[in-house]
Each structure stands twice: as structure tokens, then as C-alpha cells.
Motif scaffolding. Structure first.
Motif, mmCIF file in Angstrom:
data_model
loop_
_atom_site.group_PDB
_atom_site.id
_atom_site.type_symbol
_atom_site.label_atom_id
_atom_site.label_comp_id
_atom_site.label_asym_id
_atom_site.label_seq_id
_atom_site.Cartn_x
_atom_site.Cartn_y
_atom_site.Cartn_z
ATOM 1 N N VAL A 1 6.034 1.299 -12.507
ATOM 2 C CA VAL A 1 6.937 2.366 -12.960
ATOM 3 C C VAL A 1 7.196 2.247 -14.454
ATOM 4 O O VAL A 1 7.152 3.243 -15.194
ATOM 5 C CB VAL A 1 8.267 2.314 -12.171
ATOM 6 N N VAL A 2 7.466 1.019 -14.920
ATOM 7 C CA VAL A 2 7.724 0.804 -16.354
ATOM 8 C C VAL A 2 6.486 1.134 -17.177
ATOM 9 O O VAL A 2 6.571 1.799 -18.227
ATOM 10 C CB VAL A 2 8.160 -0.661 -16.602
ATOM 11 N N LEU A 3 5.305 0.701 -16.710
ATOM 12 C CA LEU A 3 4.059 0.972 -17.432
ATOM 13 C C LEU A 3 3.777 2.466 -17.512
ATOM 14 O O LEU A 3 3.389 2.982 -18.568
ATOM 15 C CB LEU A 3 2.899 0.256 -16.742
ATOM 16 N N SER B 1 6.847 -9.862 -0.384
ATOM 17 C CA SER B 1 7.859 -8.847 -0.664
ATOM 18 C C SER B 1 8.265 -8.861 -2.128
ATOM 19 O O SER B 1 8.393 -7.809 -2.774
ATOM 20 C CB SER B 1 9.097 -9.064 0.223
ATOM 21 N N MET B 2 8.476 -10.053 -2.696
ATOM 22 C CA MET B 2 8.849 -10.161 -4.103
ATOM 23 C C MET B 2 7.714 -9.696 -5.015
ATOM 24 O O MET B 2 7.947 -9.026 -6.018
ATOM 25 C CB MET B 2 9.231 -11.607 -4.440
ATOM 26 N N LEU B 3 6.468 -10.043 -4.622
ATOM 27 C CA LEU B 3 5.321 -9.600 -5.412
ATOM 28 C C LEU B 3 5.197 -8.079 -5.378
ATOM 29 O O LEU B 3 4.924 -7.445 -6.415
ATOM 30 C CB LEU B 3 4.046 -10.246 -4.867
ATOM 31 N N LEU B 4 5.436 -7.493 -4.203
ATOM 32 C CA LEU B 4 5.385 -6.032 -4.077
ATOM 33 C C LEU B 4 6.466 -5.370 -4.923
ATOM 34 O O LEU B 4 6.207 -4.377 -5.611
ATOM 35 C CB LEU B 4 5.567 -5.650 -2.598
ATOM 36 N N LEU B 5 7.674 -5.935 -4.899
ATOM 37 C CA LEU B 5 8.779 -5.400 -5.690
ATOM 38 C C LEU B 5 8.458 -5.456 -7.182
ATOM 39 O O LEU B 5 8.672 -4.484 -7.921
ATOM 40 C CB LEU B 5 10.057 -6.179 -5.381
ATOM 41 N N LEU B 6 7.947 -6.604 -7.637
ATOM 42 C CA LEU B 6 7.598 -6.757 -9.053
ATOM 43 C C LEU B 6 6.467 -5.816 -9.458
ATOM 44 O O LEU B 6 6.475 -5.250 -10.555
ATOM 45 C CB LEU B 6 7.206 -8.213 -9.336
#
Length: 343
Positions: A174-176, A163-168
Motif C-alpha cells: 500500500v505504501v509503495l 500472519s505478521m509477514l502477510l500484514l507487513l
């Protein structure tokens, strides 16, 4: 100092009133700077650049700590070339005030649902990053040597890591995308093309771009600027690069000898309603009235579509917040209760 948008609006309204009264641009800048303290530094800077021989639109683009919108400086340049700066300022004052009211309406409508979504996401991240790792250590201490609980804990750790990997990954993507959109013209072109093809968002963006395009063309054609030159200048004020590219391709077809209506019929950018009015304008020989009509029509269309979006936005954002909470409960809370039940 007030918000940049307020300074630009105040400057535009003051310049519009002063130029309409018959003052020259330098005279209007002098009076505007003394009458309105918010815009004093803007007027002083632009006036100094004018005395150095710099054109008005270039001087405005270089004002420190103030960024005029692309549409603004492009239309001022058009006004300088056509001798209609006063008319451009008058139109821009109406345009900017309308956009300011629109932004205020959007903010008032979306403030609550956006706040709910933000708080939901912030609380979920806080619990996942700071609370559950400590809770996991406690559960491991109580379940040491218990095979079933060890398996559940391992599944919980895996779920949390995924879940954390998916969030990151989503955040980084989005930022890229945002960075590439601002830095690379080719990528921006492809992204804007995809945006225009999206089911609902594409229609909304097309309406917005057509409104800006018809607004610029209304001013250009009223000033007697030739059609191809008007189209090229109008293309520079459109914020979607793929839509602007469609305008430039239209200019190319006209330059090759095709009529305005014939060239526009081969374009995939303009809605059918716009092409129909292009044909009418060419047959009647009154292009300016066509773009005046189009601007009025798409101004109303933009307001109507925006109203629809705002009406649907609040329940949509609340649904998103609920979905985040549901995902959070399924991924973290239920496994923890399952582990606690096995102790």
C-alpha cells in the motif's frame, strides 16, 4: 492559524465579494488583508508578487504553507486569460463551500466506524507483537518434552510468522503504491485507469471527475474561450490522470478535423449521458448551456452517490472490523486454548 481549507474558503469568499463590488484585484487584496486576519498573510504575499509582475495564479501557487487545489489555480488562470476573475472567484466560493460541507458530512458519518476499525487493528497488532511472543515462551516452558504440544507450538509459531509477514507485505504494498502514484506519471496513469474500471468505485470517481470537468467547461465556455483550448484547460483540473488523458485525446481528434460530437463518441471516458449532451450542444450551437446542465446534473449525481456510499460505509467498516477479529481469533486465540488444553 486555522485549517488550510478554512483559510482558502475565507480568502475566496472575501475576494469574491470585493471583486463583485467593482474593486480591482490589488485593491481587493488590500481590503481583504485588513478585513480578515486569517487571510492577511496570504493577501500580503500575493499582492507583493503581483507588484513584481507575477500573474495572479502563479502568485497563489507559491504562497508559503498554503496549497491551493489544482482546480483552483487552473481556474484562476482561466479567469485571468478571459477577463472573468470575479466570476471565477464567485463560482469557486460556492464550489469550495459545497466541498467543505461534503467533507464534514463524510467525517461525521465515518468517524465511528473508522475508529472501531483502527482500534481493532491496533489491539490485534499489539497482542500479536507483544503478548503472544511472551505467552509462547511460557507455553514452551510448560510443554518441554511433550511431543504433541511441541507440534502445536510449532504450528502456532508458523501461523504467527505467516500472519505478521502477510500484514507487513500488505502494508508495504500500500505504501509503495501510494509513493509510486505520487512520483511516477506512468504508474499513476495505469493506477487511475484501473480505478475507473472498478465496479462501484469507478462509477463514483467518473461522476466526481465529470462534475469537475463540466464545472471548468461551464466557466470557460461562458468566458468565450475556444473549445479546444477550453478542453485542454479543463483537462488540467481533473484529478484522475486517465480521465484527463481521455480529454486530451478528444482535443487531438477535434484538431484532426472531427466534429465535437463525432470525436466524443469515440471516447471511452465520458458516460453516454455526457456524449448525448455534447451532440445536443453541437446541434444547437449553445455549448455553454450544455455544460451548465451537465454541471448541475453531475453535482446532484455526486451528492446522491456519496449519500449511498455513506449509508453503506458504517455497516461495511463494522463488518471489516468483525472480520479482522474473527481472523485474529482463528489464527491466535483458538491455537492458544488448544495448547492450554493439552497441558
Amino acid at each position: 492559524m486555522k485549517h488550510t481549507g478554512d483559510v482558502i474558503l475565507s480568502f475566496t469568499k472575501s475576494m469574491s465579494a470585493l471583486l463583485s463590488a467593482g474593486l480591482t484585484v490589488p485593491e481587493a487584496l488590500s481590503v481583504c488583508g485588513t478585513a480578515d486576519k486569517k487571510t492577511a498573510y496570504v493577501c500580503a504575499y500575493i499582492r507583493e508578487r503581483l507588484y513584481e509582475g507575477i500573474p495572479l495564479h502563479s502568485a497563489m501557487e507559491s504562497v508559503p504553507s498554503l496549497r491551493f487545489p489544482p482546480l483552483y489555480s487552473a481556474l484562476i488562470k482561466i479567469g485571468e486569460e478571459s477577463g472573468s476573475v470575479a466570476a471565477v472567484f464567485a463560482k469557486l466560493a460556492q464550489y469550495i463551500e459545497r466541498k467543505k460541507n461534503m467533507r464534514r458530512k463524510i467525517l461525521q458519518t465515518l468517524l465511528y466506524p473508522l475508529l472501531v476499525c483502527f482500534l481493532t487493528g491496533a489491539v490485534s497488532i499489539f497482542i500479536a507483537v507483544f503478548i503472544f511472543p511472551r505467552l509462547r515462551d511460557i507455553l514452551e516452558a510448560f510443554s518441554a518434552g511433550t511431543g504433541t504440544l511441541d507440534k502445536k507450538l510449532e504450528g502456532f509459531r508458523t501461523s504467527m510468522s505467516v500472519s505478521m509477514l502477510l500484514l507487513l507485505t500488505v502494508t508495504a504494498a500500500v505504501v509503495l503504491a501510494a509513493v509510486l502514484h505520487s512520483k511516477s506519471g506512468r504508474i499513476k496513469l495505469h493506477e487511475d485507469r484501473i480505478i475507473l474500471k472498478l465496479p462501484f468505485v469507478g462509477k463514483l470517481v467518473t461522476t466526481y471527475c465529470t462534475r469537475d470537468f463540466s464545472f471548468a467547461m461551464e466557466l470557460l465556455t461562458a468566458s468565450g474561450v475556444p473549445l479546444v483550448k477550453s478542453l485542454r484547460n479543463a483537462g488540467s483540473v481533473v484529478q484522475n490522470s486517465w480521465y484527463a488523458e481521455g480529454i486530451y485525446r478528444l482535443c487531438g481528434r477535434i484538431s484532426e478535423g472531427k466534429s465535437f460530437s463525432e470525436a466524443s463518441q469515440g471516447s471511452s471516458i465520458f458516460p453516454e449521458y455526457v456524449v448525448t449532451w455534447f451532440i445536443i450542444g453541437e446541434k444547437t450551437g449553445n455549448i455553454h448551456s450544455v455544460f451548465e446542465q451537465l454541471h448541475s446534473y453531475y453535482e446532484n449525481e455526486n451528492d446522491a452517490e456519496l449519500g449511498t456510499v455513506l449509508a453503506a460505509a458504517e455497516p461495511l467498516f463494522i463488518l471489516i472490523a468483525g472480520s479482522v477479529l474473527f481472523f485474529f481469533v482463528c489464527q491466535f486465540v483458538l491455537p492458544v486454548f488448544s495448547i492450554l488444553g493439552g497441558l
